[in-house]
Design an enzyme around this catalytic site. Structure first.
Site, short mmCIF file in Angstrom:
data_model
loop_
_atom_site.label_atom_id
_atom_site.label_comp_id
_atom_site.label_asym_id
_atom_site.label_seq_id
_atom_site.Cartn_x
_atom_site.Cartn_y
_atom_site.Cartn_z
CG ASP A 262 -1.96 1.05 1.21
OD1 ASP A 262 -2.26 1.57 0.11
OD2 ASP A 262 -2.51 1.37 2.29
NE ARG B 21 -6.48 14.25 1.58
CZ ARG B 21 -6.42 13.05 1.05
NH1 ARG B 21 -6.62 11.99 1.80
NH2 ARG B 21 -6.15 12.87 -0.24
#
Length: 664
Positions: A214, A598
């Protein structure tokens, strides 16, 4: 947990097994779900035992989340043995199994940055903290690049670089003498082990039937080398990453590893995840336009089915105090309208920007959490005090010994410690116990041997006092005995700062006293209890809670919030002044891109007309990144808004005059 519904690209990524795979996962594209569902699919549909699958990521939080999601998807019996870890945890496990082959002894010590900085300082005979930190950082960079001290010496272009390379060599000899490793060794030593020992490498490759990585864009050279070794000739590998979110070059991350992947794995398939499940379209339109100004290894464009959403508000403020006031006033309005405080984040480029927002939040009794702030146990004075307690509780704690052997100064230099470490290794005993052995006479002069013997005897007396008085009282006496307040004064910029640090110690001692009253704990039990508290405190940012989040853009990566305030959108803040001077705008643009993405529903940007720097007011220019966002995405508030209103009013007046003239 119900399985997430996968789109076509996600399903392709889960089921692809014909060779190595790069999943180019844009922000909010569901990459964690893809990784966890692929692990479940490998176990359930492909019959690969969980113990033969390894998933690697960068943070404990991400590893816990990944493992938890897999457990929710599978019966516990099927997921048993699954290994999900950080790079550093993986490296530590490898070293624990093969410490002999890497030149270590059983029970080696892991030193953190606060342990290694004093060592570098001692080796340099240097008191300039900034220079010591720079040398330590350079040593870390060399290790991440897999350069030995000899190679660093050979590559030195000037006297200063050579001096740093020589310090690197002395630093490595000291670590080996102490039977210790630093965090960079957790990756580099396993890589060297696999380079040098084909049999051990084949054993590890044989255990692994599938490897998943990841946040691949954040890997440095040594981490990529570790991945390449483990993937081996089987190349049963899936890596997930996004070059647009590579924001850690300053700590060695190398987004070009994505390009290298195509060279080292010619059969590499690339699958792009471009559907964003987080943000409304306006936010993604702004993010896409911004990041399009960077060169790309792989082209992609995020899109969303969540609707258009509101425009991005841009608040123009008079100064930094006005900026904080406007943001907090807006939050109060949001709260009045029913917005949960846990939905809100204030993001900034540098930690120093948080102070005025904290002050304003406290004034309005708004709860907040400061992510990345220094933990109580991370303070130098607390680490010193805890090191004394740890060594009292456990004479084998070499890291604690190294921290306080020169607190106060005992004229024990790096050469003496290196000899002590070599002797302790030879005798297979701890550094503290080695101090009390007569055999030291054979490897150092009588004066230094006497100082070490004196320290050994003094620590034995502290152990006896602790057994008699309890940890809190004994530690209080110990700190007064060495006049630790004088040490704090020497290290502090003012008497006020020194007193504040002593107050922190008082708080720790009171805590210990309460723990002892609740249960008659042995020193080692107190240490374990406080260590657990420290871990939980550092994990506290994982808790949801009804608190506004304050954090740097670097800390915000991987998170999302319904409402985001991205503050300080000015030249020399975002992009940062150093990056402008070094012409490294691309990473700053990626940082702004991370901040924008975000936000799920609402994004508010702020900028100030002036800021105080070095005690003087300085005029500020709006960030160039604002010009790179389509104007139709932005709703200006403040000076530019007023200019726009005036402009529109002027146009209306002219239109009225023309209409009157036309009618006459």
């Amino acid at each position: 947990m119900a399985r997430m519904q996968l789109n076509e690209q996600q399903m392709d990524a889960v089921r692809y097994l014909d060779g190595p795979l790069l999943v180019l996962a844009g922000a909010g594209s569901g990459k964690t779900g893809v990784i966890t569902q692929k692990i479940a699919w490998l176990i359930e549909q492909q019959g690969i035992p969980a113990r033969n699958i390894l998933a690697v990521t960068f943070t404990n939080k991400a590893a816990r989340e990944m493992k938890g999601r897999v457990r929710d998807l599978l019966d516990s019996s099927k997921s048993r043995g699954l290994r999900v870890s950080t790079f550093h945890q993986l490296g530590l496990n490898i070293l624990r199994l093969h410490y002999r082959e890497t030149g270590l002894k059983s029970g080696f010590t892991l030193l953190d940055e606060q342990d290694t900085l004093p060592l570098v300082k001692e080796l340099l005979h240097e008191h300039d903290a900034e220079h010591v930190s720079a040398v330590r950082w350079q040593i870390s960079t060399w290790k991440n690049m897999m350069l030995t001290p000899k190679q660093a010496e050979a590559a030195a272009a000037d006297q200063q670089s050579l001096h740093t390379a020589l310090c690197y060599g002395a630093y490595e000899r000291s670590l080996r003498a102490y039977n210790a490793v630093d965090f960079d060794d957790l990756i580099w030593l396993p890589v060297k082990l696999f380079n040098d020992n084909a049999e051990i490498l084949q054993r590890w490759q044989g255990r692994l039937q599938y490897l998943l990585v990841d946040e691949y864009q954040d890997t440095n050279l040594s981490q990529y080398a570790l991945i390449r070794h483990l993937a081996g000739i089987r190349q049963a590998l899936t890596v997930v990453g996004d070059d647009d979110q590579s924001i850690y070059a300053w700590r060695g991350a190398n987004p070009e590893n994505m390009l290298q992947l195509k060279k080292d794995f010619p059969r590499l398939k690339v699958i792009k995840l471009e559907q964003n499940y987080r943000s409304v379209s306006t936010i993604l339109k702004a993010a896409n336009a911004l990041i399009a100004n960077n060169p790309h290894l792989f082209e992609k464009r995020l899109w969303s089915a969540l609707g258009e959403g509101d425009n991005i508000r841009v608040m123009q403020c008079k100064d930094e105090e006005h900026e904080a006031e406007r943001v907090i006033s807006d939050i109060l309005v949001q709260k009045f309208q029913g917005r949960a405080l846990g939905d809100i984040a204030i993001l900034y480029r540098g930690n120093h920007q948080a102070r005025l927002f904290e002050k304003a939040l406290r004034q309005h009794d708004l709860p907040y959490f400061l992510s990345g702030g220094q933990s109580f146990f991370g303070r130098a004075e607390i680490k010193d005090t805890m090191a004394f307690l740890r060594l009292i509780a456990n004479a084998d704690d070499n890291a604690a010994f190294l921290r306080i052997i020169n607190v106060p100064r005992r004229q024990i230099g790096s050469a003496t410690l290196e000899k002590l470490g070599a002797y302790a290794n030879q005798r297979d005993i701890s550094l503290l116990n080695a101090c009390g052995e007569f055999g030291l006479n054979d490897c150092m002069d009588a004066r230094r041997r006497g100082i070490l013997q004196e320290f050994h005897d003094w620590m034995q007396r502290q152990q006896s006092k602790t057994a008699e008085l309890g940890a809190a009282k004994a530690l209080t006496n110990l700190l007064h005995e060495i006049d630790y307040m004088a040490i704090l004064r020497e290290k502090s910029s003012s008497e006020t700062v020194a007193q504040r640090r002593w107050d922190n110690i008082d708080e720790l001692l009171e805590w210990l006293q309460r723990l002892q009253q609740d249960a008659k704990n042995e020193p080692h039990e107190l240490v374990n209890h406080l260590t657990l508290i420290d871990i939980l405190e550092r994990q506290d940012e994982d808790s949801d809670g009804e608190r506004i989040s304050l954090m740097t853009l670097h800390s915000a990566k991987g998170l999302e919030f319904p409402l985001v305030y991205l503050v300080g959108m000015e030249e020399e803040l975002l992009p940062h002044r150093v990056s402008i001077e070094e012409e490294n705008i691309e990473e700053e643009r990626r940082l702004a891109y991370v901040g924008i993405t975000r936000a799920r529903r609402h994004l508010i940007m702020t900028l100030a007309r002036r800021r105080r720097r070095y005690g003087e007011w300085m005029l500020c220019e709006p960030s160039r990144f604002l010009d790179e966002i389509p104007e139709e995405c932005l709703q200006w508030e403040g000076e530019k808004q007023q200019k726009q209103v005036t402009k529109e009013t002027g146009k209306a007046h002219l239109a009225n005059i023309r209409a009157l003239l036309d009618n006459t």
